[in-house]
Design an enzyme around this catalytic site. Structure first.
Site, PDB file in Angstrom:
ATOM      1  N   PHE A  59     -24.844  40.930  33.184  1.00  8.73           N
ATOM      2  CA  PHE A  59     -24.617  39.530  33.535  1.00  8.73           C
ATOM      3  C   PHE A  59     -23.376  38.912  32.895  1.00  8.73           C
ATOM      4  O   PHE A  59     -23.039  37.773  33.192  1.00  8.73           O
ATOM      5  CB  PHE A  59     -25.850  38.702  33.151  1.00  8.73           C
ATOM      6  CG  PHE A  59     -27.076  39.111  33.904  1.00  8.73           C
ATOM      7  CD1 PHE A  59     -27.265  38.726  35.221  1.00  8.73           C
ATOM      8  CD2 PHE A  59     -28.047  39.894  33.311  1.00  8.73           C
ATOM      9  CE1 PHE A  59     -28.394  39.105  35.926  1.00  8.73           C
ATOM     10  CE2 PHE A  59     -29.191  40.278  34.000  1.00  8.73           C
ATOM     11  CZ  PHE A  59     -29.359  39.893  35.307  1.00  8.73           C
ATOM     12  N   ASN A  97     -38.202  33.226  35.746  1.00 14.08           N
ATOM     13  CA  ASN A  97     -38.480  32.459  36.959  1.00 14.08           C
ATOM     14  C   ASN A  97     -39.742  31.610  36.763  1.00 14.08           C
ATOM     15  O   ASN A  97     -40.504  31.809  35.820  1.00 14.08           O
ATOM     16  CB  ASN A  97     -38.534  33.353  38.206  1.00 14.08           C
ATOM     17  CG  ASN A  97     -39.765  34.213  38.293  1.00 14.08           C
ATOM     18  OD1 ASN A  97     -40.858  33.839  37.862  1.00 14.08           O
ATOM     19  ND2 ASN A  97     -39.614  35.383  38.873  1.00 14.08           N
ATOM     20  N   CYS A 130     -33.116  32.835  41.518  1.00 12.08           N
ATOM     21  CA  CYS A 130     -34.060  33.519  42.411  1.00 12.08           C
ATOM     22  C   CYS A 130     -34.505  32.631  43.570  1.00 12.08           C
ATOM     23  O   CYS A 130     -35.194  33.089  44.472  1.00 12.08           O
ATOM     24  CB  CYS A 130     -35.269  34.009  41.628  1.00 12.08           C
ATOM     25  SG  CYS A 130     -36.273  32.671  40.936  1.00 12.08           S
TER      26      CYS A 130
END
Length: 161
Positions: A59, A97, A130
């Site tokens: 990332f 998430n 997401c």
């Protein structure tokens, strides 16, 4: 993170050194690592190092992080935390998430970390990568840096401007 005085309390402010160890795991929140490190380095007398998992490097670019990077497999986190000097502050910044955040196991794990005396810098609600809308995004870099400054000021090593 580990703000720690490495000089005596009587040392002049300019000679005092505080150390912050940033741990980063394989989450999209790792995108914020270069900015977080840069902002921490703006704090006078602060030294920063990073422990990162290999998955986290997906990332961000290690070349964009201007400090020492220690890399290891995923087990580093439990090793570092289990060996932590509990007299020193440890912050954790959850990032996941919304479904993961809302799972009851997550609440139990967060409560356990707090019971150890670790300080949560809570996640925030927003539209996540997401596609979920809700809690789970890591706190903003400014929030994390402000918390580090707050702890440094409590240890007499930083004067807020």
């Amino acid at each position: 993170m580990e703000p720690q005085a490495s000089c005596s309390a009587a040392a002049p402010l300019t000679e005092r050194k505080f150390h912050v160890l940033v741990g980063v795991t394989g989450s999209v929140a790792a995108l914020k690592l270069p900015l977080l490190v840069s902002r921490l380095l703006e704090i006078p007398g602060l030294e920063v190092a990073v422990v990162t998992t290999e998955r986290a490097k997906h990332f961000y670019s290690p070349q964009d992080v201007p400090v020492t990077l220690y890399s290891d497999a995923d087990e580093w986190e439990t090793c570092v935390i289990r060996a932590w000097d509990r007299s020193k502050p440890l912050f954790f910044c959850p990032a996941m998430n919304t479904a993961m955040w809302e799972h009851p196991i997550t609440a139990q794990q967060v409560d356990q970390l707090k019971a150890f005396g670790y300080v949560e810098i809570p996640c925030v609600a927003k539209k996540l990568v997401c596609g979920d809308q809700g809690l789970g995004a890591m706190a903003e870099v400014g929030t994390i840096v402000d918390k580090v400054k707050e702890v440094l000021s409590q240890h007499g090593g930083f004067q807020q401007n």
